[in-house]
Motif scaffolding. Structure first.
Motif, mmCIF file in Angstrom:
data_model
loop_
_atom_site.group_PDB
_atom_site.id
_atom_site.type_symbol
_atom_site.label_atom_id
_atom_site.label_comp_id
_atom_site.label_asym_id
_atom_site.label_seq_id
_atom_site.Cartn_x
_atom_site.Cartn_y
_atom_site.Cartn_z
ATOM 1 N N PRO A 9 0.840 -1.216 0.000
ATOM 2 C CA PRO A 9 0.000 0.000 0.000
ATOM 3 C C PRO A 9 0.869 1.259 0.000
ATOM 4 O O PRO A 9 1.954 1.284 0.593
ATOM 5 N N LEU A 10 0.361 2.304 -0.642
ATOM 6 C CA LEU A 10 1.113 3.539 -0.770
ATOM 7 C C LEU A 10 1.486 4.147 0.585
ATOM 8 O O LEU A 10 2.610 4.653 0.743
ATOM 9 N N LEU B 159 -8.024 9.197 -2.467
ATOM 10 C CA LEU B 159 -8.156 8.114 -3.441
ATOM 11 C C LEU B 159 -6.833 7.369 -3.644
ATOM 12 O O LEU B 159 -6.821 6.204 -4.058
ATOM 13 N N LEU B 160 -5.723 8.047 -3.345
ATOM 14 C CA LEU B 160 -4.426 7.414 -3.541
ATOM 15 C C LEU B 160 -4.079 6.413 -2.440
ATOM 16 O O LEU B 160 -3.219 5.563 -2.630
ATOM 17 N N SER B 161 -4.762 6.511 -1.306
ATOM 18 C CA SER B 161 -4.420 5.642 -0.173
ATOM 19 C C SER B 161 -4.608 4.170 -0.506
ATOM 20 O O SER B 161 -3.935 3.298 0.054
ATOM 21 N N GLY B 162 -5.508 3.870 -1.445
ATOM 22 C CA GLY B 162 -5.759 2.475 -1.804
ATOM 23 C C GLY B 162 -4.831 1.949 -2.870
ATOM 24 O O GLY B 162 -4.868 0.757 -3.197
ATOM 25 N N ILE C 75 0.872 9.635 -10.805
ATOM 26 C CA ILE C 75 0.458 10.620 -9.809
ATOM 27 C C ILE C 75 1.328 11.865 -9.939
ATOM 28 O O ILE C 75 2.391 11.848 -10.584
ATOM 29 N N ARG C 76 0.862 12.942 -9.324
ATOM 30 C CA ARG C 76 1.611 14.195 -9.321
ATOM 31 C C ARG C 76 2.261 14.376 -7.951
ATOM 32 O O ARG C 76 1.638 14.105 -6.921
ATOM 33 N N LEU D 166 1.585 13.983 -2.323
ATOM 34 C CA LEU D 166 1.177 13.128 -3.442
ATOM 35 C C LEU D 166 -0.249 13.485 -3.840
ATOM 36 O O LEU D 166 -1.157 13.495 -3.000
ATOM 37 N N PHE D 167 -0.456 13.775 -5.146
ATOM 38 C CA PHE D 167 -1.774 14.149 -5.659
ATOM 39 C C PHE D 167 -2.125 13.256 -6.835
ATOM 40 O O PHE D 167 -1.255 12.723 -7.527
ATOM 41 N N SER D 168 -3.419 13.135 -7.084
ATOM 42 C CA SER D 168 -3.876 12.480 -8.303
ATOM 43 C C SER D 168 -3.716 13.457 -9.470
ATOM 44 O O SER D 168 -3.849 14.676 -9.295
#
Length: 335
Positions: free
Chosen positions: A271-272, A293-296, A321-322, A332-334
């Protein structure tokens, strides 16, 4: 020697009544050879001549009782005594005792503050750094980033071999002719004891793990219910929730435990958030997942990166990701 100053002038000096000119003359006189002996002789004579008040406690108590009972008839006279001849010598003695005690206290404070430096050789790594250490018994230790190894300066290898690890390291322990044990101590008071073997120790805030490559080791911890656990090659032992968890690794999993020696990161559906914890341990940065949403998201693969920027570039490409970085914080961003 014939004095150049009068005794009266020195007595005035001892009493604190000397003028500035007299003090200057006395200081110059003290610089002459042989004047010090006469100075202390007159100082002792002056002390003996000075009366001091010494209370008579027995008479005071008796008088106080008479006063309470209403039968007091006289005042208690002060008792004047002369200072014994050895007062100055006693002062010198007590002064020396206090000076010695102060020196011992200061020495103790200094020793306590620098105790680790005095007692141990310390080997450490910065964030992103690896280091190989050869011990006196020819055992090899490879330190991962953000790790510290302490080795006793005295006694290592004489009766036993003990080291103290904080962080992560691989050990290749050499055998000795008399089969001396080799013990690794961790911050959570666990002990890994071996004779000659190869193993990896991870001991950070998340817990302690031991992976055995060759030989045999015994793991003990005062915080678990089991008295001890013995590992065989390919075993991984983890300490958590008051228990030692023992599991057998595959050959691929076993190889992945020490890939950090090549600056390589290996993840298997990790996992991130856990990836972020690993980056914090190795590079000392705070990873913040700004988009829930990135946590998954999970990361799988083997990636070589000697610097944080190299790994972040790989992470951005693999997860699409950005990434924004400010000082020691990474966001960390989508996309």
């Amino acid at each position: 020697m014939k004095p150049t100053l009068s005794k009266d002038m020195l007595f005035s000096y001892f009493s604190g009544r000397a003028t500035s000119l007299q003090k200057t003359l006395i200081e110059e006189w003290l610089g002459e050879a042989g004047s010090s002996e006469l100075y202390y002789e007159w100082l002792e004579e002056w002390e003996r001549s000075q009366p001091h008040f010494l209370p008579d406690t027995d008479r005071a108590w008796k008088k106080n009782k008479e006063r309470i009972n209403g039968s007091a008839t006289e005042e208690i006279p002060a008792k004047i005594v002369k200072t014994p001849a050895g007062t100055f010598r006693a002062w010198l003695y007590h002064h020396a005792v206090w000076k010695t005690a102060l020196c011992l206290i200061v020495t103790g404070i200094i020793f306590y503050g620098f105790r680790d430096f005095i007692l141990y050789r310390q080997y450490s790594t910065a964030y992103g750094e690896l280091r190989t250490v050869t011990l006196e018994d020819n055992s090899l230790v490879v330190l991962n980033a953000n790790s510290e190894l302490r080795v006793p300066r005295l006694g290592f290898g004489l009766r036993h071999r003990e080291v103290f690890l904080k962080g992560e390291a691989e050990f290749v322990v050499s055998k000795t002719a008399d089969s001396k044990k080799f013990t690794v101590h961790t911050p959570d008071r666990s002990r890994i004891t071996v004779l000659g073997t190869e193993f990896v120790v991870y001991t950070r805030a998340r817990g302690t793990r031991i992976v055995l490559n060759k030989g045999k080791v015994k793991l003990t911890s005062p915080d678990v219910s089991q008295s001890s656990v013995t590992l065989s090659p390919g075993d991984r032992a983890s300490i958590s929730a008051g228990k030692i968890k023992l599991e057998k690794l595959t050959a691929e999993q076993l190889d992945a435990q020490s890939t950090w020696k090549e600056h390589r990161f290996v993840f298997d559906r990790t996992p991130l958030p856990e990836v972020g914890i690993r980056l914090n341990e190795i590079f000392g940065v705070q990873i913040t997942i700004a988009d829930s949403l990135l946590s998954g998201k999970e990361l799988t693969g083997s990636y070589k990166a000697q610097t944080l920027d190299e790994f972040l570039e790989v992470l951005s490409d693999m997860l699409d990701i950005r990434i924004a970085r400010k000082n020691n914080e990474v966001l960390l961003f989508s996309k």
